[in-house]
Design an enzyme around this catalytic site. Sequence first.
Site, short mmCIF file in Angstrom:
data_model
loop_
_atom_site.label_atom_id
_atom_site.label_comp_id
_atom_site.label_asym_id
_atom_site.label_seq_id
_atom_site.Cartn_x
_atom_site.Cartn_y
_atom_site.Cartn_z
N ASP A 82 0.86 -1.19 0.00
CA ASP A 82 0.00 0.00 0.00
C ASP A 82 0.90 1.25 0.00
O ASP A 82 2.13 1.13 0.16
CB ASP A 82 -0.90 -0.08 1.25
CG ASP A 82 -2.15 0.77 1.14
OD1 ASP A 82 -2.48 1.22 0.04
OD2 ASP A 82 -2.81 0.98 2.19
N GLY A 180 -9.46 6.23 7.17
CA GLY A 180 -9.91 6.38 8.56
C GLY A 180 -11.42 6.45 8.63
O GLY A 180 -12.12 6.13 7.66
N HIS A 207 -9.86 3.87 -2.55
CA HIS A 207 -9.21 4.01 -1.24
C HIS A 207 -10.23 4.51 -0.23
O HIS A 207 -11.26 5.09 -0.60
CB HIS A 207 -8.05 5.01 -1.34
CG HIS A 207 -6.81 4.38 -1.93
ND1 HIS A 207 -5.72 4.02 -1.18
CD2 HIS A 207 -6.54 4.04 -3.21
CE1 HIS A 207 -4.81 3.48 -1.97
NE2 HIS A 207 -5.27 3.49 -3.21
N THR A 232 -8.98 0.46 8.01
CA THR A 232 -9.45 0.88 9.33
C THR A 232 -10.43 -0.13 9.94
O THR A 232 -10.37 -0.41 11.14
CB THR A 232 -10.12 2.27 9.22
OG1 THR A 232 -9.13 3.18 8.71
CG2 THR A 232 -10.61 2.77 10.56
P1 13P Z 1 -9.63 2.77 5.21
O1 13P Z 1 -8.58 2.93 6.26
O2 13P Z 1 -10.63 3.87 5.20
O3 13P Z 1 -10.26 1.43 5.26
O4 13P Z 1 -8.88 2.89 3.80
C1 13P Z 1 -7.93 1.92 3.45
C2 13P Z 1 -7.08 2.37 2.33
O5 13P Z 1 -7.49 3.09 1.45
C3 13P Z 1 -5.69 1.87 2.31
O6 13P Z 1 -4.94 2.44 1.29
#
Ligand code: 13P
Length: 291
Positions: A82, A180, A207, A232
């Site tokens: 990521d 988040g 994302h 998250t």
């Molecule tokens: P969240 O933390 O909102 O689930 O998003 C994850 C993300 O986009 C990782 O790159």
Amino acid sequence: MPVVPIREIMDHAFSERYGIAAINVVDDLTLEAVLAAATELESPLIVQTSLKTVKAIGARPLYSMWRARADEVPVPVSLHLDHCPDREWITVCLRAGWNSVLFDGSALDVAENTRQTIEVVAEADGYGAQVEGEIESVVGVEDDVGSDEGGQVHPVEVSARFIEETQVYSFAPAIGTAHGLYKSAPELKPERVTDLVALHPIPMVLHGGTGLTAEQFADLISRGCAKVNISTALKIAFVDAHREYLDANPGKHDPPSLLSHVRAAVKKIAQHHIEMFGSAGRARALSGSTG
Ligand code: 13P
């Protein structure tokens, strides 16, 4: 078939318009739990690692863990790095065996991001790996990468030129989502996905998945978001399950029971998203197409 190039999973999802959950794991327990979730639902899966997790565990131990687990599962799975703004760590992960990397050059101007992404694509090619590109930073800090300030959003033509010049395999457009928890309902810009796919039909990456509704996911996936990132939600399930177990069992010192409670919570959250994104049962079609 277990570990496959990410394009073998994402090409099919993109053409059939379903989403592949790309779930950030943080350790061996979460890795095993999300793979078990995908196996039970006969779904392909992308496992992601943040740069923070790679640094915490070490690229080689983490990759060994991944292979030991992934080689055992009957569904197609792929490993993705990521948001990584650091070229040296991109190289470390490609060398170790990651199938895909997100070179996050969103803090650079587009010309410099383009120049560097071209180099990353050439480097990844040498390993048979794919590259996700990004020119607009996703709002919110994810494992120490990113910012809570909204960055510049470019016209889709700028993104299309970036895709064309860099030949990235997939692209993460700014569409109003954030990493988040959402403090208020996000103002999504789904038409940007449609416009970009019309200009350049490559898989888009969603994302900031945590907290979107089933309808929002379905709409964005139908427009071409083939990879849907979830981090998250797993972190919350993981931490809350520890808390729940410890609160309910204050006098117990029984790690296997604690860990089995946490595993169940993580597996459940993974299954919830896999089912919502429409990839359950798709491993069968893929095993036919990928051999
Ligand atoms: P969240 O933390 O909102 O689930 O998003 C994850 C993300 O986009 C990782 O790159």
